[in-house]
Design a protein around this motif. Structure first.
Motif, PDB file in Angstrom:
ATOM      1  N   ILE A 275       0.848  -1.189   0.000  1.00  0.00           N
ATOM      2  CA  ILE A 275       0.000   0.000   0.000  1.00  0.00           C
ATOM      3  C   ILE A 275       0.885   1.240   0.000  1.00  0.00           C
ATOM      4  O   ILE A 275       1.698   1.429   0.907  1.00  0.00           O
ATOM      5  CB  ILE A 275      -0.942   0.034   1.225  1.00  0.00           C
ATOM      6  N   ASP A 276       0.744   2.046  -1.025  1.00  0.00           N
ATOM      7  CA  ASP A 276       1.489   3.303  -1.129  1.00  0.00           C
ATOM      8  C   ASP A 276       0.588   4.436  -0.641  1.00  0.00           C
ATOM      9  O   ASP A 276      -0.420   4.739  -1.288  1.00  0.00           O
ATOM     10  CB  ASP A 276       1.901   3.544  -2.581  1.00  0.00           C
ATOM     11  N   PRO A 277       0.917   5.057   0.495  1.00  0.00           N
ATOM     12  CA  PRO A 277       0.049   6.112   1.028  1.00  0.00           C
ATOM     13  C   PRO A 277      -0.050   7.338   0.139  1.00  0.00           C
ATOM     14  O   PRO A 277      -0.932   8.180   0.338  1.00  0.00           O
ATOM     15  CB  PRO A 277       0.699   6.453   2.375  1.00  0.00           C
ATOM     16  N   GLU A 278       0.852   7.445  -0.857  1.00  0.00           N
ATOM     17  CA  GLU A 278       0.809   8.582  -1.776  1.00  0.00           C
ATOM     18  C   GLU A 278      -0.107   8.321  -2.970  1.00  0.00           C
ATOM     19  O   GLU A 278      -0.334   9.207  -3.793  1.00  0.00           O
ATOM     20  CB  GLU A 278       2.228   8.891  -2.280  1.00  0.00           C
ATOM     21  N   ARG A 279      -0.630   7.113  -3.062  1.00  0.00           N
ATOM     22  CA  ARG A 279      -1.524   6.764  -4.166  1.00  0.00           C
ATOM     23  C   ARG A 279      -2.879   6.348  -3.598  1.00  0.00           C
ATOM     24  O   ARG A 279      -2.959   5.928  -2.437  1.00  0.00           O
ATOM     25  CB  ARG A 279      -0.926   5.631  -5.008  1.00  0.00           C
ATOM     26  N   PRO A 280      -3.958   6.447  -4.378  1.00  0.00           N
ATOM     27  CA  PRO A 280      -5.292   6.126  -3.858  1.00  0.00           C
ATOM     28  C   PRO A 280      -5.389   4.690  -3.345  1.00  0.00           C
ATOM     29  O   PRO A 280      -4.925   3.752  -4.005  1.00  0.00           O
ATOM     30  CB  PRO A 280      -6.206   6.338  -5.070  1.00  0.00           C
ATOM     31  N   PHE A 281      -5.984   4.533  -2.185  1.00  0.00           N
ATOM     32  CA  PHE A 281      -6.275   3.208  -1.639  1.00  0.00           C
ATOM     33  C   PHE A 281      -7.506   3.305  -0.744  1.00  0.00           C
ATOM     34  O   PHE A 281      -7.859   4.384  -0.256  1.00  0.00           O
ATOM     35  CB  PHE A 281      -5.080   2.634  -0.863  1.00  0.00           C
ATOM     36  N   LEU A 282      -8.154   2.174  -0.537  1.00  0.00           N
ATOM     37  CA  LEU A 282      -9.275   2.076   0.388  1.00  0.00           C
ATOM     38  C   LEU A 282      -8.805   1.387   1.656  1.00  0.00           C
ATOM     39  O   LEU A 282      -7.973   0.464   1.613  1.00  0.00           O
ATOM     40  CB  LEU A 282     -10.421   1.269  -0.228  1.00  0.00           C
ATOM     41  N   LEU A 283      -9.346   1.816   2.782  1.00  0.00           N
ATOM     42  CA  LEU A 283      -9.069   1.175   4.067  1.00  0.00           C
ATOM     43  C   LEU A 283     -10.252   0.288   4.415  1.00  0.00           C
ATOM     44  O   LEU A 283     -11.411   0.728   4.315  1.00  0.00           O
ATOM     45  CB  LEU A 283      -8.870   2.235   5.146  1.00  0.00           C
TER      46      LEU A 283
ATOM     47  N   ALA B 112      -4.876   8.281  11.143  1.00  0.00           N
ATOM     48  CA  ALA B 112      -3.982   8.703  10.063  1.00  0.00           C
ATOM     49  C   ALA B 112      -4.237   7.903   8.789  1.00  0.00           C
ATOM     50  O   ALA B 112      -4.190   8.448   7.678  1.00  0.00           O
ATOM     51  CB  ALA B 112      -2.527   8.556  10.506  1.00  0.00           C
ATOM     52  N   ALA B 113      -4.513   6.605   8.935  1.00  0.00           N
ATOM     53  CA  ALA B 113      -4.762   5.760   7.767  1.00  0.00           C
ATOM     54  C   ALA B 113      -6.062   6.152   7.077  1.00  0.00           C
ATOM     55  O   ALA B 113      -6.137   6.181   5.843  1.00  0.00           O
ATOM     56  CB  ALA B 113      -4.797   4.295   8.184  1.00  0.00           C
ATOM     57  N   VAL B 114      -7.095   6.441   7.847  1.00  0.00           N
ATOM     58  CA  VAL B 114      -8.357   6.898   7.255  1.00  0.00           C
ATOM     59  C   VAL B 114      -8.128   8.194   6.490  1.00  0.00           C
ATOM     60  O   VAL B 114      -8.605   8.375   5.358  1.00  0.00           O
ATOM     61  CB  VAL B 114      -9.437   7.097   8.347  1.00  0.00           C
ATOM     62  N   MET B 115      -7.374   9.112   7.094  1.00  0.00           N
ATOM     63  CA  MET B 115      -7.119  10.405   6.442  1.00  0.00           C
ATOM     64  C   MET B 115      -6.286  10.248   5.171  1.00  0.00           C
ATOM     65  O   MET B 115      -6.431  11.021   4.226  1.00  0.00           O
ATOM     66  CB  MET B 115      -6.432  11.339   7.433  1.00  0.00           C
ATOM     67  N   ALA B 116      -5.423   9.233   5.133  1.00  0.00           N
ATOM     68  CA  ALA B 116      -4.602   8.998   3.948  1.00  0.00           C
ATOM     69  C   ALA B 116      -5.371   8.293   2.842  1.00  0.00           C
ATOM     70  O   ALA B 116      -4.977   8.351   1.673  1.00  0.00           O
ATOM     71  CB  ALA B 116      -3.369   8.169   4.320  1.00  0.00           C
ATOM     72  N   SER B 117      -6.463   7.626   3.201  1.00  0.00           N
ATOM     73  CA  SER B 117      -7.227   6.834   2.245  1.00  0.00           C
ATOM     74  C   SER B 117      -8.170   7.710   1.428  1.00  0.00           C
ATOM     75  O   SER B 117      -8.406   8.877   1.736  1.00  0.00           O
ATOM     76  CB  SER B 117      -8.046   5.772   2.986  1.00  0.00           C
ATOM     77  N   VAL B 118      -8.737   7.108   0.365  1.00  0.00           N
ATOM     78  CA  VAL B 118      -9.774   7.793  -0.409  1.00  0.00           C
ATOM     79  C   VAL B 118     -11.160   7.353   0.041  1.00  0.00           C
ATOM     80  O   VAL B 118     -12.168   7.863  -0.439  1.00  0.00           O
ATOM     81  CB  VAL B 118      -9.608   7.538  -1.917  1.00  0.00           C
ATOM     82  N   GLY B 119     -11.231   6.409   0.968  1.00  0.00           N
ATOM     83  CA  GLY B 119     -12.510   5.944   1.471  1.00  0.00           C
ATOM     84  C   GLY B 119     -12.344   4.703   2.328  1.00  0.00           C
ATOM     85  O   GLY B 119     -11.247   4.136   2.414  1.00  0.00           O
ATOM     86  N   VAL B 120     -13.447   4.303   2.951  1.00  0.00           N
ATOM     87  CA  VAL B 120     -13.437   3.201   3.909  1.00  0.00           C
ATOM     88  C   VAL B 120     -14.502   2.179   3.526  1.00  0.00           C
ATOM     89  O   VAL B 120     -15.604   2.547   3.096  1.00  0.00           O
ATOM     90  CB  VAL B 120     -13.715   3.737   5.327  1.00  0.00           C
ATOM     91  N   VAL B 121     -14.168   0.893   3.685  1.00  0.00           N
ATOM     92  CA  VAL B 121     -15.142  -0.198   3.553  1.00  0.00           C
ATOM     93  C   VAL B 121     -15.073  -0.999   4.843  1.00  0.00           C
ATOM     94  O   VAL B 121     -13.981  -1.440   5.242  1.00  0.00           O
ATOM     95  CB  VAL B 121     -14.832  -1.112   2.352  1.00  0.00           C
ATOM     96  N   THR B 122     -16.210  -1.202   5.505  1.00  0.00           N
ATOM     97  CA  THR B 122     -16.160  -1.792   6.839  1.00  0.00           C
ATOM     98  C   THR B 122     -17.493  -2.396   7.237  1.00  0.00           C
ATOM     99  O   THR B 122     -18.520  -2.166   6.567  1.00  0.00           O
ATOM    100  CB  THR B 122     -15.751  -0.706   7.870  1.00  0.00           C
ATOM    101  N   ASP B 123     -17.492  -3.161   8.317  1.00  0.00           N
ATOM    102  CA  ASP B 123     -18.738  -3.529   8.991  1.00  0.00           C
ATOM    103  C   ASP B 123     -18.702  -3.066  10.449  1.00  0.00           C
ATOM    104  O   ASP B 123     -19.539  -3.449  11.256  1.00  0.00           O
ATOM    105  CB  ASP B 123     -19.014  -5.038   8.901  1.00  0.00           C
ATOM    106  N   SER B 124     -17.735  -2.231  10.772  1.00  0.00           N
ATOM    107  CA  SER B 124     -17.543  -1.721  12.131  1.00  0.00           C
ATOM    108  C   SER B 124     -18.375  -0.468  12.372  1.00  0.00           C
ATOM    109  O   SER B 124     -18.336   0.471  11.569  1.00  0.00           O
ATOM    110  CB  SER B 124     -16.055  -1.392  12.353  1.00  0.00           C
TER     111      SER B 124
END
Length: 363
Positions: free
Chosen positions: A195-203, A269-281
């Motif tokens: 996972i590159d934090p400088e590129r788009p990713f989902l958490l 920090a990870a949420v802020m670095a991401s472009v979005g979140v997928v979860t059941d939490s």
């Protein structure tokens, strides 16, 4: 006034941080009991060090087990603790087995119980959390509701006289940590390899029994995540790893990169670095909302209905039943441009909780 907090799982430890800080500025005695429901260091110990929470005064060490065994173990262990401490309030948090066990033990010893985060309802009776929160609300003496919607739920159940609108203490800690992350006071989060934090990713996170206990459903959810067009940083809860191993489901496939749960500041920090979140939490849905990230929730319902306004949060009960293109469009959608307001309060809920306990205390 002597208040005894009962905590045991990650979300409760996060909520404990602002409460402990609020008590630190008062003459009141605050006793922390850690049940040990989450015994993994990634889900427990790291939160005490990372959030500045005082070490627990008492650690029960109940560990894992079935819902009945775990609840029973906490209940049995709490009796002796409460006999020795005799607090003015037993403060229980959220909706875990530790919550309902702590409340029941106190009630049977005629000790006043306050429930933080009271009134949340998913109306899904399959969820163990729903049983826990409803039972706790109906036996508690003071119901500290986080939102107006929670207040309405409690009124519908005939509990208005015990209910107070406190606001949501998760806002307190989330905004505080967000500001510290923006100020560079926390190291970069340990994201999964690849996972590159400088590129788009989902958490992503996944842990609820409805999503993990059935082999076919778990496999289909992981396949849906694997098919997404951007990398997915899956922070794997121990429950998920155990179930995946039992079912023979490979987590690291396609777009999915697997990592360990993060300390709270790392998660923010990870949420802020991401472009979005997928979860059941439930907690992560709200954290995404507070941090201005779009969230996709793999459940048919949510307790945090306010997050659904403006499509900040979208419910997708079965991603594998829709075309991949439609699923990808939802999961990778940008955050809405319209502001979402502050339905969970202004970040001062913990101080209000202490004040409400003081007002309701009868020496």
């Amino acid at each position: 006034m002597k208040v005894l907090s009962v905590v045991g799982a990650r979300p409760q430890l996060v909520k404990l941080a602002p409460i402990a800080a609020a008590f630190a500025g008062t003459p009141h005695q605050h006793v922390i009991v850690h049940t040990g429901q989450h015994y993994d260091a990634d889900l427990s110990d790291v939160f005490f060090t990372g959030l500045g929470i005082p070490d627990p005064d008492i650690h029960l060490g109940v560990g894992s087990g079935s819902h009945g065994a775990q609840t029973g173990a906490v209940l049995a262990a709490m009796d002796k603790v409460l006999e020795g401490e005799r607090p003015d309030w037993v403060l229980v948090y959220g909706d875990t087995n530790s919550t309902v066990a702590g409340a029941l033990s106190a009630v049977k010893m005629h000790l006043p119980v306050a429930h933080l985060e009271a009134g949340l309802r998913s109306f899904n009776r399959r969820m163990p959390e729903e049983h826990n929160r409803v039972l706790t609300d109906h036996c508690a003496d003071l119901l500290l509701a986080p939102t107006e919607e929670a207040v309405r739920h409690l009124a519908n159940e005939g509990l208005s006289d015990r209910t107070r609108l406190a606001g949501d203490v998760m806002v307190d800690i989330c905004l505080r940590v967000r500001d510290a992350v923006l100020a560079g006071k926390h190291p970069a989060p340990a994201l999964p390899e690849g996972i590159d934090p400088e590129r788009p990713f989902l958490l992503a996170t996944l842990h609820r029994p409805d999503n993990t206990d059935d082999p076919a459903r778990l496999a289909s959810i992981i396949e849906s995540l694997a098919a997404l067009p951007v990398p997915v940083a899956l922070l794997a809860h121990p429950r998920l790893i155990t179930r995946a191993d039992e079912h023979g489901v490979e987590l690291a496939q396609g777009s999915v990169r697997v990592g360990r749960p993060l300390p709270y500041a790392g998660l923010v920090a990870a949420v802020m670095a991401s472009v979005g979140v997928v979860t059941d939490s439930g907690g992560l849905q709200k954290e995404a909302f507070l941090l201005d990230r779009a969230c996709t929730t793999i459940r048919p319902e949510t307790e945090w209905v306010e997050t659904l306004e403006g499509s900040w949060n979208v419910l997708v009960p079965d991603p594998h039943t829709m075309p991949v293109s439609e699923w990808a469009k939802i999961a990778t959608r940008p955050a809405p441009e319209a502001p979402h307001g502050a339905p969970y309060g202004d970040g001062t809920a913990a101080e209000r909780v202490v004040k409400l306990l003081e007002e309701a205390h009868t020496p």
